[in-house]
Design a protein around this motif. Structure first.
Motif, PDB file in Angstrom:
ATOM      1  N   PHE A  11       2.736  -4.292  -5.220  1.00 28.81           N
ATOM      2  CA  PHE A  11       3.928  -4.005  -4.413  1.00 28.81           C
ATOM      3  C   PHE A  11       5.107  -4.368  -5.310  1.00 28.81           C
ATOM      4  O   PHE A  11       5.434  -5.553  -5.428  1.00 28.81           O
ATOM      5  CB  PHE A  11       3.980  -4.873  -3.162  1.00 28.81           C
ATOM      6  CG  PHE A  11       2.858  -4.619  -2.190  1.00 28.81           C
ATOM      7  CD1 PHE A  11       2.835  -3.472  -1.405  1.00 28.81           C
ATOM      8  CD2 PHE A  11       1.832  -5.546  -2.045  1.00 28.81           C
ATOM      9  CE1 PHE A  11       1.814  -3.252  -0.488  1.00 28.81           C
ATOM     10  CE2 PHE A  11       0.801  -5.330  -1.126  1.00 28.81           C
ATOM     11  CZ  PHE A  11       0.790  -4.183  -0.353  1.00 28.81           C
ATOM     12  N   VAL A  69       4.834  -7.624  -7.304  1.00 28.01           N
ATOM     13  CA  VAL A  69       3.774  -8.476  -6.742  1.00 28.01           C
ATOM     14  C   VAL A  69       2.409  -7.811  -6.913  1.00 28.01           C
ATOM     15  O   VAL A  69       2.226  -6.656  -6.531  1.00 28.01           O
ATOM     16  CB  VAL A  69       4.025  -8.747  -5.231  1.00 28.01           C
ATOM     17  CG1 VAL A  69       2.871  -9.551  -4.619  1.00 28.01           C
ATOM     18  CG2 VAL A  69       5.342  -9.453  -5.028  1.00 28.01           C
ATOM     19  N   ALA A  78      -0.952  -7.895  -5.417  1.00 26.60           N
ATOM     20  CA  ALA A  78      -1.650  -8.445  -4.240  1.00 26.60           C
ATOM     21  C   ALA A  78      -3.161  -8.480  -4.453  1.00 26.60           C
ATOM     22  O   ALA A  78      -3.847  -9.363  -3.929  1.00 26.60           O
ATOM     23  CB  ALA A  78      -1.313  -7.623  -3.001  1.00 26.60           C
ATOM     24  N   PRO A 101      -7.000 -18.651   0.039  1.00 26.03           N
ATOM     25  CA  PRO A 101      -5.753 -19.188   0.597  1.00 26.03           C
ATOM     26  C   PRO A 101      -4.799 -18.097   1.079  1.00 26.03           C
ATOM     27  O   PRO A 101      -4.987 -16.921   0.757  1.00 26.03           O
ATOM     28  CB  PRO A 101      -5.142 -19.956  -0.577  1.00 26.03           C
ATOM     29  CG  PRO A 101      -5.989 -19.719  -1.761  1.00 26.03           C
ATOM     30  CD  PRO A 101      -7.184 -18.937  -1.375  1.00 26.03           C
ATOM     31  N   ASN A 102      -3.769 -18.492   1.817  1.00 22.71           N
ATOM     32  CA  ASN A 102      -2.749 -17.538   2.260  1.00 22.71           C
ATOM     33  C   ASN A 102      -2.145 -16.842   1.050  1.00 22.71           C
ATOM     34  O   ASN A 102      -1.901 -17.469   0.027  1.00 22.71           O
ATOM     35  CB  ASN A 102      -1.636 -18.254   3.035  1.00 22.71           C
ATOM     36  CG  ASN A 102      -2.064 -18.563   4.451  1.00 22.71           C
ATOM     37  OD1 ASN A 102      -2.883 -17.836   5.024  1.00 22.71           O
ATOM     38  ND2 ASN A 102      -1.543 -19.638   5.003  1.00 22.71           N
ATOM     39  N   GLY A 103      -1.932 -15.538   1.177  1.00 19.51           N
ATOM     40  CA  GLY A 103      -1.334 -14.774   0.080  1.00 19.51           C
ATOM     41  C   GLY A 103      -2.344 -14.338  -0.974  1.00 19.51           C
ATOM     42  O   GLY A 103      -1.970 -13.761  -1.995  1.00 19.51           O
ATOM     43  N   ALA A 104      -3.640 -14.600  -0.723  1.00 19.01           N
ATOM     44  CA  ALA A 104      -4.676 -14.262  -1.713  1.00 19.01           C
ATOM     45  C   ALA A 104      -4.910 -12.756  -1.827  1.00 19.01           C
ATOM     46  O   ALA A 104      -5.490 -12.287  -2.800  1.00 19.01           O
ATOM     47  CB  ALA A 104      -5.984 -14.961  -1.358  1.00 19.01           C
ATOM     48  N   GLY A 105      -4.487 -11.999  -0.807  1.00 20.07           N
ATOM     49  CA  GLY A 105      -4.665 -10.547  -0.849  1.00 20.07           C
ATOM     50  C   GLY A 105      -5.729 -10.029   0.113  1.00 20.07           C
ATOM     51  O   GLY A 105      -6.155  -8.874   0.009  1.00 20.07           O
ATOM     52  N   LYS A 106      -6.125 -10.845   1.075  1.00 18.23           N
ATOM     53  CA  LYS A 106      -7.203 -10.468   2.004  1.00 18.23           C
ATOM     54  C   LYS A 106      -6.768  -9.325   2.936  1.00 18.23           C
ATOM     55  O   LYS A 106      -7.470  -8.316   3.075  1.00 18.23           O
ATOM     56  CB  LYS A 106      -7.651 -11.695   2.826  1.00 18.23           C
ATOM     57  CG  LYS A 106      -8.023 -12.898   1.963  1.00 18.23           C
ATOM     58  CD  LYS A 106      -8.419 -14.113   2.784  1.00 18.23           C
ATOM     59  CE  LYS A 106      -7.354 -14.661   3.708  1.00 18.23           C
ATOM     60  NZ  LYS A 106      -6.191 -15.281   3.020  1.00 18.23           N
ATOM     61  N   SER A 107      -5.626  -9.502   3.590  1.00 15.03           N
ATOM     62  CA  SER A 107      -5.161  -8.448   4.512  1.00 15.03           C
ATOM     63  C   SER A 107      -4.832  -7.166   3.747  1.00 15.03           C
ATOM     64  O   SER A 107      -5.074  -6.058   4.243  1.00 15.03           O
ATOM     65  CB  SER A 107      -3.936  -8.914   5.305  1.00 15.03           C
ATOM     66  OG  SER A 107      -4.292  -9.958   6.187  1.00 15.03           O
ATOM     67  N   THR A 108      -4.309  -7.320   2.544  1.00 18.39           N
ATOM     68  CA  THR A 108      -4.022  -6.137   1.722  1.00 18.39           C
ATOM     69  C   THR A 108      -5.312  -5.358   1.466  1.00 18.39           C
ATOM     70  O   THR A 108      -5.330  -4.123   1.563  1.00 18.39           O
ATOM     71  CB  THR A 108      -3.371  -6.560   0.384  1.00 18.39           C
ATOM     72  OG1 THR A 108      -2.161  -7.256   0.677  1.00 18.39           O
ATOM     73  CG2 THR A 108      -3.072  -5.370  -0.500  1.00 18.39           C
ATOM     74  N   GLN A 111      -4.448  -9.101  12.195  1.00 16.39           N
ATOM     75  CA  GLN A 111      -4.117 -10.526  12.212  1.00 16.39           C
ATOM     76  C   GLN A 111      -3.044 -10.795  13.280  1.00 16.39           C
ATOM     77  O   GLN A 111      -3.168 -11.728  14.061  1.00 16.39           O
ATOM     78  CB  GLN A 111      -3.599 -10.886  10.814  1.00 16.39           C
ATOM     79  CG  GLN A 111      -3.411 -12.346  10.550  1.00 16.39           C
ATOM     80  CD  GLN A 111      -3.043 -12.594   9.076  1.00 16.39           C
ATOM     81  OE1 GLN A 111      -3.296 -11.756   8.196  1.00 16.39           O
ATOM     82  NE2 GLN A 111      -2.454 -13.732   8.810  1.00 16.39           N
TER      83      GLN A 111
END
Ligand code: ADP
Ligand code: MG
Length: 256
Positions: free
Chosen positions: A11, A14, A16, A35-42, A83
Motif C-alpha cells: 500500500f 507500506v 503489508a 502481532p497487530n499489523g502483521a498483515g493477517k487481514s490483508t 474483524q
C-alpha cells in the motif's frame, strides 16, 4: 484447496505482505497468527478478492482467483467474516442469515424482498433452512430480534452464521472470538470444529492462543508481513522466532 504463492501486497510505501506462501488442505483448520499489523487481514482481503495482490498468485481448488472480483469468488465457495462485524443491524437475526443464503441461491432483489415477506413454499424452505443454521449456532431463541439488540458474543455468532449460510467450501474467520469471555470463547472453539466436521475447511485469524492451539491442525505465523514460521501448534509453541516476535509478548501482556 487453497494455495498462496509468493504473495506480496504493497500500500504505497507500506509492505503489508512480503513474499508469503502457504497452503490449506481440504478439511483442515489452519490458523494465521501474528502481532497487530502483521498483515493477517490483508491476506484475508486478498483471498476473498477484496483487492488483488501486488505480486504472486492465489489458487482456490486449482483455479486462479487473485484477479477475480469478489462477487465471482464467493459463488466458488469462499466465505468470510470481518474483524469489524458486517451484520445488518436494522435487520432481524434470521433476516441476516437469509441474506447469506440469498447470496447462494442467487435470487434477484425483488425475489429476495418477497422472500422476506414469507409467502410461497420456496420462501418457507429458505426460512426453515435459516432456522436450522440458527439452531446450529445456538441463536434460535433470538431469531426475531433486531441484530442491534444483541450482545457482542451473539453478534459474533451471527456474523459466523451468516458466512456459514452461504454453504462455503472455505470459510475465513477474522478474529471471530475477539472481545469474548472465557465461556463464549470455548463455545466458539467448539462451533469452529463443528463447522469443520460438516465438511467446511477453515482458515482462522485469532489472538486467543488457547483457542488457536486447541483447534488448529497447522499454524502460519506472520510478523511485519513476513511468514516467520509454519507448523503444528506444538512446533510453533517451541519456535524461538515466534516466541520472540509474538508469543513472548503475549505472555508479558497477560502478566500485566
Ligand atoms: P493485521 O490484520 O495482521 O493486524 P493488517 O493486514 O490489517 O494487519 O495490516 C497490515 C499493514 O497494512 C498495516 O501496516 C496496515 O496499516 C496496512 N494496511 C492494511 N490495509 C490497508 C489499506 N487498505 N490501505 C493502506 N494500508 C493498509
Ligand atoms: Mg486484522
Amino acid at each position: 484447496m487453497l494455495q498462496v504463492n509468493s504473495v506480496t501486497k504493497r500500500f504505497g510505501g507500506v509492505i503489508a505482505n512480503s513474499d508469503v506462501s502457504f497452503t490449506v488442505d481440504e478439511g483442515q483448520i489452519v490458523g494465521l497468527i501474528g502481532p497487530n499489523g502483521a498483515g493477517k487481514s490483508t491476506m484475508f482481503n486478498m483471498i476473498s478478492s477484496i483487492f488483488p495482490p501486488t505480486e504472486g498468485s492465489i489458487l482456490f481448488c486449482g483455479a486462479k482467483i487473485d484477479k477475480l472480483p469478489s462477487y465471482k469468488v464467493a459463488p466458488l465457495g469462499v466465505s468470510r467474516t470481518f474483524q469489524n462485524l458486517q451484520v445488518f443491524k436494522s435487520m432481524t437475526v434470521i433476516e441476516n442469515v437469509m441474506v447469506g443464503q440469498h447470496m447462494r441461491t442467487k435470487q434477484n432483489v425483488a425475489g429476495f424482498a418477497s422472500m422476506l415477506l414469507g409467502i410461497t413454499k420456496n420462501e418457507r424452505k429458505v426460512y426453515e433452512e435459516a432456522m436450522e443454521v440458527l439452531q446450529f449456532f445456538h441463536l434460535e431463541s433470538v431469531f426475531d430480534q433486531k441484530a442491534s439488540s444483541l450482545s457482542l458474543g451473539k453478534l459474533r455468532l451471527l456474523e459466523f452464521a451468516r458466512a456459514y449460510a452461504t454453504r462455503p467450501k472455505l470459510l475465513l474467520l477474522d478474529e471471530i472470538a475477539a472481545g469474548l469471555n472465557h465461556s463464549e470463547t470455548s463455545e466458539m472453539s467448539a462451533l469452529i470444529k463443528k463447522v469443520r466436521d460438516t465438511g467446511v475447511t477453515v482458515l482462522v485469524v485469532e489472538h486467543d492462543m488457547d483457542l488457536v492451539m486447541s483447534i488448529c491442525d497447522k499454524l502460519i505465523v506472520l510478523d511485519q508481513g513476513i511468514k516467520i514460521a509454519e507448523g503444528t501448534p506444538r512446533e510453533i509453541q517451541a519456535d524461538e522466532a515466534v516466541i520472540t516476535a509474538y508469543l513472548g509478548a503475549e505472555v508479558e501482556e497477560e502478566a500485566i
